[in-house]
Each structure stands twice: as C-alpha cells, then as structure tokens.
Enzyme design. Sequence first.
Site, PDB file in Angstrom:
ATOM      1  N   VAL A 497       0.749  -1.171  -0.062  1.00 26.43           N
ATOM      2  CA  VAL A 497       0.171  -0.161  -0.070  1.00 26.43           C
ATOM      3  C   VAL A 497       0.776   1.299  -0.130  1.00 26.43           C
ATOM      4  O   VAL A 497       2.020   1.236   0.237  1.00 26.43           O
ATOM      5  CB  VAL A 497      -0.884   0.052   1.147  1.00 26.43           C
ATOM      6  CG1 VAL A 497      -1.872  -1.393   1.182  1.00 26.43           C
ATOM      7  CG2 VAL A 497      -0.164  -0.008   2.574  1.00 26.43           C
ATOM      8  N   GLU A 498       0.089   2.347  -0.423  1.00 27.04           N
ATOM      9  CA  GLU A 498       0.806   3.622  -0.451  1.00 27.04           C
ATOM     10  C   GLU A 498       1.969   3.631  -1.140  1.00 27.04           C
ATOM     11  O   GLU A 498       3.123   4.378  -1.141  1.00 27.04           O
ATOM     12  CB  GLU A 498       1.265   4.099   1.076  1.00 27.04           C
ATOM     13  CG  GLU A 498      -0.114   4.629   1.713  1.00 27.04           C
ATOM     14  CD  GLU A 498       0.133   5.337   2.922  1.00 27.04           C
ATOM     15  OE1 GLU A 498       1.375   5.874   3.154  1.00 27.04           O
ATOM     16  OE2 GLU A 498      -0.484   5.338   3.875  1.00 27.04           O
ATOM     17  N   GLY A 499       1.881   2.950  -2.140  1.00 25.74           N
ATOM     18  CA  GLY A 499       2.933   2.733  -3.408  1.00 25.74           C
ATOM     19  C   GLY A 499       3.816   1.406  -2.991  1.00 25.74           C
ATOM     20  O   GLY A 499       4.446   1.386  -2.252  1.00 25.74           O
TER      21      GLY A 499
END
Length: 819
Positions: A497-499
């Site tokens: 997540v978040e990249g």
Amino acid sequence: MITLGQILALLVVLWVSAYKRMRTGTALVAAAVVLVAMSFVWDVAIVPWVLLGLFAVVYFFNDLRKDKITLPIFKLFKSVLPPMNQTEKDALEAGDVWWDGELFKGNPEWSKLLSFPKPELSKEERDFVDNQATKLCEMVDDWKVVHEDKDLPPEAWEYMKKEGFLGMIIPKEYGGKGFSALAHSTVVQKLATRSGSLSVSVMVPNSLGPAELLLHYGTDEQKNHYLPRLAKGEEIPCFALTGPEAGSDAGAIPDTGIICKGEHEGKEVVGIRLNWNKRYITLAPVATVLGLAFKLYDPEGLLGDTEELGITCALIPTDHKGVEVGNRHYPMGQAFMNGPTHGKDVFIPIDWIIGGKDYAGKGWRMLVECLSAGRGISLPSSATATGKLSYRLTGAYSLLRTQFKTSIGHFQGVEEALARIAGNTYQLEAMRIMTAGAVDLSCKPSVVTAIAKYHMTELARSVITDAMDIHGGRGVIMGERNYLSSGYMSMPISITVEGANILTRNLMIFGQGAVRCHPFVFREMQAASNPDEKQGLEEFDSLFFRHVGYGVSNFIRTLTLGLTGARIVKKPVSGKTGRYYQQLTRMSSALAMVSDLSMMIFGGDLKRLERLSARLGDVLSHLYLASTVLKYYEDNGRPESDLPYVDWCVQRSLYEMQKAFLDFFNNLPMKGLGRVLKWMVFPFGTKYKMPNDKLEHTIVKPMMSDNELRDRITLDSYIGESDDDAAGRIENAFKKVLATAPIEKTLRKAMKDGSLTQSRTREETVKTAVAAGILTQEEADQYLDAEAARLDAIQVDDYSKEYIVNGAKNAKKSSQAAA
C-alpha cells in the site's frame, strides 16, 4: 616560461577553492593573488594571466557571457529537456526538501541535523498513549478479531469514537485531539503491537483521507460541517483512489466526473455526474463519508474554457443516491474493514469538491502533498511495532526455548538472526522518530517519507522473517498463543500500500530525489519552462554556472575524501561516532558527483534506467538511515549501552552504500567510465564491512535479559500482564526464568560436583536437592513455578476438528495444548 612550481601552486589554489566550494569570484581573486605573489619569486609567464583574464571576463561581463555562452546552452537544454505531463510536474513540485537536500548536495551540515529539536510527546499525548491506547489494546483479542469475528468488537469501535482515536490529527477547535505527528505515530505503533486490524482502523482516518484533505484545502463551510463529526466518530471516513486499472499510475484513473446541470434537493444546480469503480478502500464497508478521486471534464464550459480539468477530489455521503459500499475484501492476515466502492451516474453538487470549485482539477497535487506526510507516519509506525514486538518476545523466547540443555539464543546461528532483529529494530525506532519529527516541523518531506516507507517496511519484513525462523513450529501454528503469525501473513499489505515497494525504490526515491534534492536541477528546469524567455535565461545563467562550479567541487571533494579517508572532514561530535560523520560526508560527496554525472550523460532516460537509478537511491536512503541513528543517539544523551547498536546500524549502512555504488559502476553501459568512477570513489579499494560476530553478540545480549535498554528499545509496545495473554505469557515466563537463574546455576553446580544426582524428572531432582539442603523449599517452589511457566510458554494451540472446520461459533477449543 611556466615552471612546475608555478603550475603546482596554481593547482593547489584551484583545488582548495573547489574543495572549500568558494564562490567563483573569490577563487579568481585568490588565483590572481597567488600569481602576483609568485611574480616576486619567479618570472611568471603570460599564459596563466591570459587564462585567468579569460575566466574573469566570462565571469564578470554578464551580457557577454549570456549572449555568447549561456544562450546556446539554454536553447540546447530546452530542446533536450524531457516532456513532462502535469501529473509528473505536480508530483515533483509537491512536498518539501528537508535533510535529504543536505545529504544530496555532497557536504551535509551536520550541525544543522543535530540542532533539530528532539521530537517528544507532550504530557497530554503521553497520558493518552499510556492510558487510552493501553485500554483500547486491552479490549481487543487479535485472534478473535482475525479468525472468529472478522471485525473489531463493538465496544472497541465505540471507545475509539468516544476517546477521539479517529480524530487525532484534527485541531482542538474542531473537537479533535490536535496531536503531533509523533503522537499519531506512537499511538498507531502501540495499537499495532496488539492488533494490526486495530491499528489500521485508527491510522487510516488520521492519514490520507477526508480529514487531512479538509484541513489543508477544505472551505470553511466544509471544515465546520465535517471536521467536528469526524473528530467525534459521528462520521467514518474513507478515501477512494485506487482502482483496477489505476494503482501507482494515478494519471490513468478511468473514473470520471462530467460537469453538468442536474437536480439536487429539488433544485437545478451545476454539479458533477460521476462514474467510478474503486477497490482496496480501507473503511469503505463502514464509511459514512466517501472521499473520491476522479478525472473531471467540463465539455459544456460551465466552469471556463478548459474541457479536461484533471484529477479532482470530492466528499460524498455514502447514503447519497447511487453510492455503493458495504462489500468487503479479505486482506491476508487481517480483518480490518476494506472493500470496493462503485457509482454509476451519481450526481453531486459542485460544492462537494474538496475546497470548492476553485480546486477543480487540483486533486493530484493535493493527494501527493498529503500522502507524503502520511507515508512517513502510518506504515513506519506499523513497521516499528513489528520490530519492537519481535525484539522483545523473540529475545525472551530464545531464552525460554532450550535444546541440548542450552537456551537456543546461545547458538551462534540463532544469534545471527537475533542480531538482525536487534539492529533493525533500533534502526526502525530511530527512523520513526526522526521522520515523524520532520512532519512536526511543518514540513512535508516527500523524498524522506518515501525512503521511510520503503526501507522501514522492508526492515520489518526481515525482522518478522527472522523471528519466525527462530520460533520454528511455535511460530507457524496459529492460535491464541501465537503473537507472530498475523503480522507475518499481513506483511505484504504494508509492502504493497501507499506505493508498492518496487515502485517506491525504483521510481520515487531517486527519480524524485535527484530532481528535488539537487541544489540546481529543479530550478534549471523551472527556468527553462518559464514562458518569459528573457527572465528564464536570466535565471538559468546564474544557476548553470553555479551548477558547473558545484560539479567541479564534487569531483575534487570526492577524490580528496577518498584519498584521505575523509579524515580531513571536521567532526561535529567527539568520540567514536565522530568518525562516522566523516565517512557519511564522503559517501554524500560521492553521491553528488555520480548523480550529477549520470544526469548529464543519461538525461531524462535516467528515470527509465530503473536498476541504475535505484542503486543511487539506495545510497541516498542509507545516508538518511545512518543520519537517523546518529541523531537518535545524540538526542538520548549518547548512552554507552546504545553505542554497539549505533555501530551495527551505521556500519551496515556504509556497507550497503558501498555495495550500491559498486553495482552501479559495474552495470554502467560505459565500462571504462565505471572503472574510473570506482577508482575515484574507492581509490584504495573497498573498506566498509558488515558488522562482525563480536559486535552482533554484544547487541543480542540485552534481548535476553531484563534491562533498561530492552525496555527503551521496545517502549510503547503493548504486552499484556496476564498469563492468558499471548505476549504476556512469554514475558512473565521470561522474567520468572531470569529471577530463578541463580537457582538453576546452583543445581547445575551441584550435579557437576556430584553432590546431586539428576533424577528422571525435574520435580524429583528438585525434591532431592531440598532434602540434601542444596535448595530451600521456597527456592524449590519458585524454581518449579518458573519451569512450569517456561513449559507453558513454548506450547502451541490445538483445536477440535469441529472448530477447524466450522469455526468458533459451532465448536469449542480443545482444552489441551500440544507441545
């Protein structure tokens, strides 16, 4: 005629000027002074004066320089500058440059780092962590959450809302806690040591989401309406960005909004007709307000002349007609609320855009700026929780679990894995605190937070893997006793997540860092894109020639520091760690030189040479990792007990930087250039080594004893007090075994000298020892109690067939625990 002495004298002046990064004018004056001084000793030839004069003319005669030199370069630069779409431009411009800028420029000002205030919790924040966060942990049983109920208990949800866990970042004037980034990080970290599902449920409303976006961009009306409700938990937020066809490439979002007229609350208004299909949206199944990112179009020109406005963010009540939420995804190893959301031809009024219609099309920049701060808090805190729990309980388990009559922690193979857990956990805590502290300095360091997200989640992955290896079967059998399996299974969530980490390492850290952290490149690009060409040329002229001087300086500094082992660098502190600052300065200088050369050779293609650029990103990252450890050590008063941990972390970072450089040089398409650069950076060969066995033995020892360092490294971890608690069972047995270690030693000594014969069972041996006067009855009882606790701590759960097949509601757990 120019003599060798004259040449050497001039070279020394120029070399020192470049090393000291003197201004060009100052360097020219210094060279002239040397030439004048030499004229009193030698007959100075005309050639040096002519060369000096030419440089002086170029430097001091601005119009001549701009017309004959700068203008052709400026035109060439503009022609080769790679095209940049608005998404890339917004990503580059978003966020702030912080300590990463110092590390990238080749000569870090270490006094600046050490002058940053020590991040600390306020009394109110400390009380909240110690009391409310602890109580919330007590309300949650992670086994029941993940494997039985698939949700947090209702009383936990109510307590979270009542005590303001969902509004920690919301200012007090709106009814929130107004907590610092450090407090936000510490609360999430503590909750994560108890339950990942619990920590995610708290972190998401406090990171990238409606509250964060409203605080920075919302209208007064939006803030006054939503923030008090979010702070009290009356509204549950989620934010929908990711879809099936748009993850990291947000510019590819297929979700659309068309500006048009429609009916809302019985009136015709200008609004947006939306269509979206999103997935992986945390809290979506229970959310009452949906933050939505989409591409906005204005085909009828109702807002202006531009048809494609760009990515936009809006807030939509989930009970609004056409909004679909409720279904759930099932993230591995966790049971937090996560699911899809859909909408077809959903009409909303224009003022539901976050920030109002003036922010139509500005959503991507809004998201990138908020994400850069959240990326440095949420996932780093969870990663640190993994480290702390593994450090504390794996160390304890390594003492409790014995093989061949020896605690397994004393075997060198196990000790090697324990050392990685110890060193990485110290690194995680240092990095968590410094990065959260950066956000509290009213800073949004996009590159630093990308480094934190990538490296901290990777370190946590290493830690939990080592912890599982050490626990063996005790780690792989799931049940109420298992405190590792949930975190181990869910680790890919943090990585993704978040990249996703592949993206973060290969594209973001250096791809964004090389441009934003470089003292000139980003400003040169801005100058080249200035629509006022005259003004752009003026800006570019100053930047370009300073950039040339900067490049020459980096070349001289790197070679000088390599030849001298960086011993000429001024140390900002005394003692052993002073040498580390010198070595980090050397690596910083090498990074500045190699990066500049790479950007000059490859230009815009460098971002597509991901494996090369990622290695330079690794150097920048480990410069930051080492910086956080040194800062943490200083902030805590330079405790002697921490020094082996500092040694381990910084030595590893120096080794990893060396490895990254070598991999870069060896894989350059121009092999000859690679060999030259390798010699310049490492003129006497590679010297940095991984921590040795003796050092690793030293950092493991505190893990297997009860001491201040162990408590400080694992501060703000939740360890239950009851023997029925998964972590508490291990901790209590650990302390009992430590307390009875002298008794164990007495028994062993007695058996060794023949005064006591070992019986078939431990109980019989102890009974014989009491009869022989070797132990008192009190000592015997204490010892047997500790042994019973130790045996209980190493057991695993077993269940009836019905429980395994049908779950907790239709079957009961077996009363026996198998060895």
